[in-house]
Design a protein around this motif. Sequence first.
Motif, PDB file in Angstrom:
ATOM      1  N   MET A   1      29.609 -23.614 -37.539  1.00  0.00           N
ATOM      2  CA  MET A   1      28.713 -24.260 -38.572  1.00  0.00           C
ATOM      3  C   MET A   1      28.726 -25.797 -38.312  1.00  0.00           C
ATOM      4  O   MET A   1      29.757 -26.256 -38.311  1.00  0.00           O
ATOM      5  N   ASN A   2      27.562 -26.327 -38.144  1.00  0.00           N
ATOM      6  CA  ASN A   2      27.548 -27.827 -38.107  1.00  0.00           C
ATOM      7  C   ASN A   2      27.227 -28.409 -39.468  1.00  0.00           C
ATOM      8  O   ASN A   2      26.969 -27.708 -40.564  1.00  0.00           O
ATOM      9  N   LYS A   3      27.190 -29.635 -39.630  1.00  0.00           N
ATOM     10  CA  LYS A   3      26.819 -30.584 -40.786  1.00  0.00           C
ATOM     11  C   LYS A   3      25.408 -29.946 -41.586  1.00  0.00           C
ATOM     12  O   LYS A   3      25.603 -29.629 -42.589  1.00  0.00           O
ATOM     13  N   GLU A   4      24.612 -29.959 -40.749  1.00  0.00           N
ATOM     14  CA  GLU A   4      23.076 -29.590 -41.335  1.00  0.00           C
ATOM     15  C   GLU A   4      23.206 -28.102 -42.026  1.00  0.00           C
ATOM     16  O   GLU A   4      22.633 -27.766 -43.112  1.00  0.00           O
ATOM     17  N   GLU A   5      23.947 -27.146 -41.165  1.00  0.00           N
ATOM     18  CA  GLU A   5      23.885 -25.856 -41.675  1.00  0.00           C
ATOM     19  C   GLU A   5      24.668 -25.816 -42.821  1.00  0.00           C
ATOM     20  O   GLU A   5      24.466 -25.023 -43.708  1.00  0.00           O
ATOM     21  N   LEU A   6      25.882 -26.314 -42.851  1.00  0.00           N
ATOM     22  CA  LEU A   6      26.777 -26.477 -44.016  1.00  0.00           C
ATOM     23  C   LEU A   6      26.075 -26.940 -45.281  1.00  0.00           C
ATOM     24  O   LEU A   6      25.801 -26.218 -46.471  1.00  0.00           O
ATOM     25  N   ILE A   7      25.007 -28.025 -45.278  1.00  0.00           N
ATOM     26  CA  ILE A   7      24.533 -28.509 -46.291  1.00  0.00           C
ATOM     27  C   ILE A   7      23.345 -27.834 -46.681  1.00  0.00           C
ATOM     28  O   ILE A   7      23.279 -27.277 -47.898  1.00  0.00           O
ATOM     29  N   ARG A   8      22.741 -26.966 -45.856  1.00  0.00           N
ATOM     30  CA  ARG A   8      21.715 -26.042 -46.101  1.00  0.00           C
ATOM     31  C   ARG A   8      22.458 -24.677 -46.844  1.00  0.00           C
ATOM     32  O   ARG A   8      21.809 -24.334 -47.840  1.00  0.00           O
ATOM     33  N   THR A   9      23.393 -24.404 -46.284  1.00  0.00           N
ATOM     34  CA  THR A   9      24.157 -23.109 -47.075  1.00  0.00           C
ATOM     35  C   THR A   9      24.481 -23.421 -48.377  1.00  0.00           C
ATOM     36  O   THR A   9      24.312 -22.606 -49.313  1.00  0.00           O
ATOM     37  N   VAL A  10      25.183 -24.756 -48.831  1.00  0.00           N
ATOM     38  CA  VAL A  10      25.536 -25.097 -50.040  1.00  0.00           C
ATOM     39  C   VAL A  10      24.370 -25.150 -50.816  1.00  0.00           C
ATOM     40  O   VAL A  10      24.367 -24.564 -51.930  1.00  0.00           O
ATOM     41  N   SER A  11      23.471 -25.452 -50.385  1.00  0.00           N
ATOM     42  CA  SER A  11      21.981 -25.680 -51.178  1.00  0.00           C
ATOM     43  C   SER A  11      21.480 -24.418 -51.633  1.00  0.00           C
ATOM     44  O   SER A  11      21.039 -24.156 -52.930  1.00  0.00           O
ATOM     45  N   GLN A  12      21.762 -23.326 -50.722  1.00  0.00           N
ATOM     46  CA  GLN A  12      20.985 -21.951 -50.823  1.00  0.00           C
ATOM     47  C   GLN A  12      21.960 -21.346 -51.913  1.00  0.00           C
ATOM     48  O   GLN A  12      21.768 -20.555 -52.894  1.00  0.00           O
ATOM     49  N   GLU A  13      23.419 -21.398 -51.672  1.00  0.00           N
ATOM     50  CA  GLU A  13      24.281 -21.056 -52.533  1.00  0.00           C
ATOM     51  C   GLU A  13      24.252 -21.632 -53.977  1.00  0.00           C
ATOM     52  O   GLU A  13      24.777 -20.656 -54.774  1.00  0.00           O
ATOM     53  N   THR A  14      23.718 -22.577 -54.121  1.00  0.00           N
ATOM     54  CA  THR A  14      23.723 -23.049 -55.742  1.00  0.00           C
ATOM     55  C   THR A  14      22.365 -23.264 -56.171  1.00  0.00           C
ATOM     56  O   THR A  14      21.838 -23.938 -57.040  1.00  0.00           O
TER      57      THR A  14
END
Length: 90
Positions: A1-14
């Motif tokens: 998981m790269n930084k962009e994927e992490l940001i996208r995942t956190v955004s979706q999880e919240t």
Amino acid sequence: MNKEELIRTVSQETDRIIPQDKILLLLNKTVEIISRTLALGEAVKWAGFGTLVLKESPPRRIYSPSKKEFIVTKGTKSIVFKESGKRKKR
């Protein structure tokens, strides 16, 4: 998981309550604070996840086959992650 994927995942999880630009700012500040803390020689402990520590390796005397002589390496510093006991697979 790269930084962009992490940001996208956190955004979706919240449920997109926190915008991606705010998540990026928080992640960047977190990394900055962790780096500064490690540079001061302190460990970063995260309960239930693990600990980040700065490990110093002293200079070593090694044989260089190309030069056919012993040389002394520079000491190095590296960040070591020690997983929390709760997270270890059994």
